[in-house]
Design an enzyme around this catalytic site. Structure first.
Site, PDB file in Angstrom:
ATOM      1  N   PRO A  10      35.443  30.002  28.356  1.00  0.00           N
ATOM      2  CA  PRO A  10      36.108  29.974  28.131  1.00  0.00           C
ATOM      3  C   PRO A  10      35.833  28.152  27.780  1.00  0.00           C
ATOM      4  CG  PRO A  10      36.457  29.135  30.321  1.00  0.00           C
ATOM      5  CD  PRO A  10      35.266  30.081  29.833  1.00  0.00           C
ATOM      6  N   ASN A  11      37.009  27.620  26.283  1.00  0.00           N
ATOM      7  CA  ASN A  11      37.271  26.669  25.288  1.00  0.00           C
ATOM      8  C   ASN A  11      35.120  26.032  24.569  1.00  0.00           C
ATOM      9  OD1 ASN A  11      39.932  25.863  26.768  1.00  0.00           O
ATOM     10  ND2 ASN A  11      38.455  25.293  29.167  1.00  0.00           N
ATOM     11  N   ARG A  18      35.460  19.457  20.976  1.00  0.00           N
ATOM     12  CA  ARG A  18      36.520  19.175  22.730  1.00  0.00           C
ATOM     13  C   ARG A  18      34.539  18.216  23.348  1.00  0.00           C
ATOM     14  NH1 ARG A  18      33.969  23.121  27.477  1.00  0.00           N
ATOM     15  NH2 ARG A  18      35.077  22.446  28.506  1.00  0.00           N
ATOM     16  N   TYR A  23      30.053  16.645  25.309  1.00  0.00           N
ATOM     17  CA  TYR A  23      29.869  18.322  24.392  1.00  0.00           C
ATOM     18  C   TYR A  23      28.520  18.082  23.043  1.00  0.00           C
ATOM     19  CZ  TYR A  23      32.127  20.078  29.008  1.00  0.00           C
ATOM     20  OH  TYR A  23      31.920  20.954  29.643  1.00  0.00           O
ATOM     21  N   ASN A  71      26.885  30.634  29.161  1.00  0.00           N
ATOM     22  CA  ASN A  71      27.847  29.815  29.595  1.00  0.00           C
ATOM     23  C   ASN A  71      28.701  29.803  29.953  1.00  0.00           C
ATOM     24  OD1 ASN A  71      29.062  27.223  30.132  1.00  0.00           O
ATOM     25  ND2 ASN A  71      27.779  25.865  28.340  1.00  0.00           N
ATOM     26  N   ALA A  74      33.798  26.841  32.952  1.00  0.00           N
ATOM     27  CA  ALA A  74      34.632  26.122  33.983  1.00  0.00           C
ATOM     28  C   ALA A  74      34.391  27.798  35.567  1.00  0.00           C
ATOM     29  CB  ALA A  74      35.855  25.877  33.915  1.00  0.00           C
ATOM     30  N   GLU A  95      21.213  31.122  33.176  1.00  0.00           N
ATOM     31  CA  GLU A  95      22.917  30.822  33.483  1.00  0.00           C
ATOM     32  C   GLU A  95      22.740  29.379  32.202  1.00  0.00           C
ATOM     33  OE1 GLU A  95      23.971  28.956  37.298  1.00  0.00           O
ATOM     34  OE2 GLU A  95      25.445  27.966  36.928  1.00  0.00           O
ATOM     35  N   HIS A  97      24.249  25.492  30.575  1.00  0.00           N
ATOM     36  CA  HIS A  97      24.589  24.371  30.019  1.00  0.00           C
ATOM     37  C   HIS A  97      24.608  23.290  29.232  1.00  0.00           C
ATOM     38  CE1 HIS A  97      28.230  26.290  33.563  1.00  0.00           C
ATOM     39  NE2 HIS A  97      25.678  26.550  34.567  1.00  0.00           N
ATOM     40  N   ARG A 104      28.004  14.959  36.677  1.00  0.00           N
ATOM     41  CA  ARG A 104      29.573  15.266  36.903  1.00  0.00           C
ATOM     42  C   ARG A 104      30.526  15.307  38.098  1.00  0.00           C
ATOM     43  NH1 ARG A 104      30.621  18.877  31.952  1.00  0.00           N
ATOM     44  NH2 ARG A 104      32.941  17.549  31.920  1.00  0.00           N
TER      45      ARG A 104
HETATM   46  C1  DQA Z   1      29.815  23.765  30.700  1.00  0.00           C
HETATM   47  C2  DQA Z   1      30.153  22.858  32.442  1.00  0.00           C
HETATM   48  C3  DQA Z   1      31.495  23.798  32.501  1.00  0.00           C
HETATM   49  O1  DQA Z   1      31.454  22.380  33.779  1.00  0.00           O
HETATM   50  C4  DQA Z   1      32.436  23.041  31.869  1.00  0.00           C
HETATM   51  O2  DQA Z   1      33.895  23.825  32.560  1.00  0.00           O
HETATM   52  C5  DQA Z   1      31.723  23.559  30.707  1.00  0.00           C
HETATM   53  C6  DQA Z   1      31.052  23.072  30.167  1.00  0.00           C
HETATM   54  C7  DQA Z   1      28.356  22.881  29.836  1.00  0.00           C
HETATM   55  O3  DQA Z   1      28.109  23.241  29.155  1.00  0.00           O
HETATM   56  O4  DQA Z   1      28.370  21.807  29.942  1.00  0.00           O
HETATM   57  O5  DQA Z   1      32.557  24.710  30.021  1.00  0.00           O
HETATM   58  O6  DQA Z   1      29.223  24.546  31.540  1.00  0.00           O
END
Ligand code: DQA
Length: 139
Positions: A10-11, A18, A23, A71, A74, A95, A97, A104
């Site tokens: 998501p997102n 964003r 990011y 990725n 959240a 995994e 990020h 964070r």
């Molecule tokens: C994320 C880190 C997550 O905490 C966050 O909710 C994201 C992006 C990252 O790529 O740094 O959506 O996965």
């Protein structure tokens, strides 16, 4: 050579727009171009937990992929269902990020999925995806 599937949760469709302070301003297309220099890449993004799980089920027992770079956004921090799906499939999942989740908010320090993933890469910006692909193709 086997392919690698990159899945964004998501997102992450908003990359480049964003929260650029966290990011960056690069788009996912740029990251995919870099990853494509290492392996043939398929890409899937969804904002929906169930669609991410369906994709893991669909690809997770096939033999044309070296593995999956995920990725989960959240959902990383909340989704036992995603963890169960990763545990259920045969292909390895890395995994990733973009941000260093450990520097964070505390809620981002916990990952529901790390324990069932092959490994974790965090904090290298969009280069995290390339590092994930490299980890998978090296076995
Ligand atoms: C994320 C880190 C997550 O905490 C966050 O909710 C994201 C992006 C990252 O790529 O740094 O959506 O996965």
């Amino acid at each position: 050579m086997k392919k690698v599937l990159i899945i964004n949760g998501p997102n992450l469709n908003l990359l480049g727009r964003r929260e650029p302070g966290i990011y960056g301003s690069q788009t996912m297309d740029m990251a995919l171009e870099e990853c494509g220099k290492l392996a043939e890449i398929d890409y899937f993004q969804s904002n929906h937990e169930g669609e991410l799980i369906d994709k893991l089920h669909e690809i997770g027992f096939t033999s044309e992929y070296a593995g999956i770079v995920l990725n989960a956004g959240a959902y990383t921090h909340t989704s036992l269902a995603l963890a169960d799906a990763i545990a259920a499939i045969e292909l390895p999942v890395v995994e990733v990020h973009i941000s260093n989740v450990h520097s964070r908010e505390e809620i981002r320090h916990r990952s529901m999925i790390s324990g069932v993933c092959r490994g974790v890469i965090a904090g290298f910006g969009l280069d995290s995806y390339r590092l994930g692909v490299e980890a998978l193709i090296r076995g």
